[in-house]
Write a protein that holds these residues in place. Sequence first.
Motif, PDB file in Angstrom:
ATOM      1  N   PRO A  61       0.643  -1.321  -0.031  1.00  0.00           N
ATOM      2  CA  PRO A  61       0.090   0.087  -0.100  1.00  0.00           C
ATOM      3  C   PRO A  61       0.697   1.347  -0.074  1.00  0.00           C
ATOM      4  O   PRO A  61       1.862   1.361   0.620  1.00  0.00           O
ATOM      5  CB  PRO A  61      -0.802  -0.027   1.136  1.00  0.00           C
ATOM      6  N   GLN A  62       0.361   2.258  -0.575  1.00  0.00           N
ATOM      7  CA  GLN A  62       0.933   3.425  -0.857  1.00  0.00           C
ATOM      8  C   GLN A  62       0.107   4.792  -0.632  1.00  0.00           C
ATOM      9  O   GLN A  62      -1.132   4.701  -1.138  1.00  0.00           O
ATOM     10  CB  GLN A  62       1.647   3.718  -2.129  1.00  0.00           C
ATOM     11  N   LEU A  63       0.473   5.611   0.383  1.00  0.00           N
ATOM     12  CA  LEU A  63      -0.414   6.820   0.392  1.00  0.00           C
ATOM     13  C   LEU A  63      -0.094   7.717  -0.620  1.00  0.00           C
ATOM     14  O   LEU A  63       1.085   8.093  -0.701  1.00  0.00           O
ATOM     15  CB  LEU A  63      -0.372   7.058   1.985  1.00  0.00           C
ATOM     16  N   SER A  64      -1.068   8.431  -1.215  1.00  0.00           N
ATOM     17  CA  SER A  64      -0.951   9.623  -2.012  1.00  0.00           C
ATOM     18  C   SER A  64      -1.718  10.700  -1.352  1.00  0.00           C
ATOM     19  O   SER A  64      -2.678  10.438  -0.991  1.00  0.00           O
ATOM     20  CB  SER A  64      -1.065   9.440  -3.552  1.00  0.00           C
ATOM     21  N   TRP A  65      -1.406  11.800  -1.654  1.00  0.00           N
ATOM     22  CA  TRP A  65      -1.999  13.202  -0.854  1.00  0.00           C
ATOM     23  C   TRP A  65      -2.118  14.266  -1.987  1.00  0.00           C
ATOM     24  O   TRP A  65      -1.474  15.154  -1.748  1.00  0.00           O
ATOM     25  CB  TRP A  65      -1.341  13.489   0.437  1.00  0.00           C
ATOM     26  N   PRO A  90      -6.230  12.369   0.970  1.00  0.00           N
ATOM     27  CA  PRO A  90      -5.404  11.159   0.968  1.00  0.00           C
ATOM     28  C   PRO A  90      -6.199  10.095   0.168  1.00  0.00           C
ATOM     29  O   PRO A  90      -7.250   9.909   0.253  1.00  0.00           O
ATOM     30  CB  PRO A  90      -5.319  10.941   2.686  1.00  0.00           C
ATOM     31  N   SER A  91      -5.677   9.266  -0.440  1.00  0.00           N
ATOM     32  CA  SER A  91      -5.970   8.246  -1.211  1.00  0.00           C
ATOM     33  C   SER A  91      -4.934   6.895  -0.991  1.00  0.00           C
ATOM     34  O   SER A  91      -3.737   7.226  -0.914  1.00  0.00           O
ATOM     35  CB  SER A  91      -6.453   8.553  -2.418  1.00  0.00           C
ATOM     36  N   LEU A  92      -5.453   5.684  -1.114  1.00  0.00           N
ATOM     37  CA  LEU A  92      -4.421   4.406  -1.026  1.00  0.00           C
ATOM     38  C   LEU A  92      -4.441   3.960  -2.545  1.00  0.00           C
ATOM     39  O   LEU A  92      -5.421   3.914  -3.121  1.00  0.00           O
ATOM     40  CB  LEU A  92      -4.963   3.628  -0.218  1.00  0.00           C
ATOM     41  N   ALA A  93      -3.107   3.814  -2.675  1.00  0.00           N
ATOM     42  CA  ALA A  93      -2.983   2.734  -3.943  1.00  0.00           C
ATOM     43  C   ALA A  93      -2.062   1.681  -3.671  1.00  0.00           C
ATOM     44  O   ALA A  93      -1.338   1.669  -2.644  1.00  0.00           O
ATOM     45  CB  ALA A  93      -2.166   3.894  -4.977  1.00  0.00           C
ATOM     46  N   SER A  94      -2.195   0.585  -4.321  1.00  0.00           N
ATOM     47  CA  SER A  94      -1.459  -0.620  -4.289  1.00  0.00           C
ATOM     48  C   SER A  94      -0.500  -0.537  -5.220  1.00  0.00           C
ATOM     49  O   SER A  94      -0.762  -0.601  -6.558  1.00  0.00           O
ATOM     50  CB  SER A  94      -2.353  -1.675  -4.321  1.00  0.00           C
ATOM     51  N   GLU A  97      -7.720 -10.371  -2.065  1.00  0.00           N
ATOM     52  CA  GLU A  97      -8.507  -9.229  -1.216  1.00  0.00           C
ATOM     53  C   GLU A  97      -9.991  -9.045  -1.408  1.00  0.00           C
ATOM     54  O   GLU A  97     -10.775  -8.960  -0.472  1.00  0.00           O
ATOM     55  CB  GLU A  97      -7.696  -7.811  -2.035  1.00  0.00           C
TER      56      GLU A  97
END
Length: 189
Positions: free
Chosen positions: A104-108, A112-116, A138
């Motif tokens: 998981p990676q957080l972008s802002w 904030p949003s989550l990307a895989s 998942e």
Amino acid sequence: MSLTLDFVSTIRAQRSGLTDQLADVAGLTAWAREHAAALDLDPAFSATEELRAEAVRLRQAVRALFARAVAPGPPSRADAADLPGFAESLALVNARALAVPRAPQLSWDGEPSLASVTAAPAEPAVRLLGALATAAVEFLAGPERELLRTCQAPRCVLYYVKEHPRQEWCSTSCGNRARAARHYREHKK
């Protein structure tokens, strides 16, 4: 629709019978390009026959797990007799998910949003299969699994996520087809 539902829905029923979007290399290439962002692929990705065969094998394994998830309800009529066994399917999906771990990676960007993203470098074919397997894991381990159903409309072979309590079919057109078939059966004399 989720990536996993899109993937298992590459088998569809048409008036002429079942169609398989992954029946040839061009079909897999087009499908993968359409989902390039979710699969962490270059939009110019091209499949090979070997990858196509592995993708179909993975799809059948995921469909076998879907059949288990909807039990005791009926599995999709598309391929219920041709699905691999549960243990074999589970092992294949887990092995493919392990081949390319995702993180998981957080972008802002304002919010904030989550990307895989792929956690380790890998060839595009391995990334594609790994992303599909991870999405299946998942999905099947998540809350949507409890809402997974098989559409029982005539000729439909799709799985869907039940979005409201009275939903019985995957789409409005399937509901219309089922009601028309029921009406025909009731008034046939």
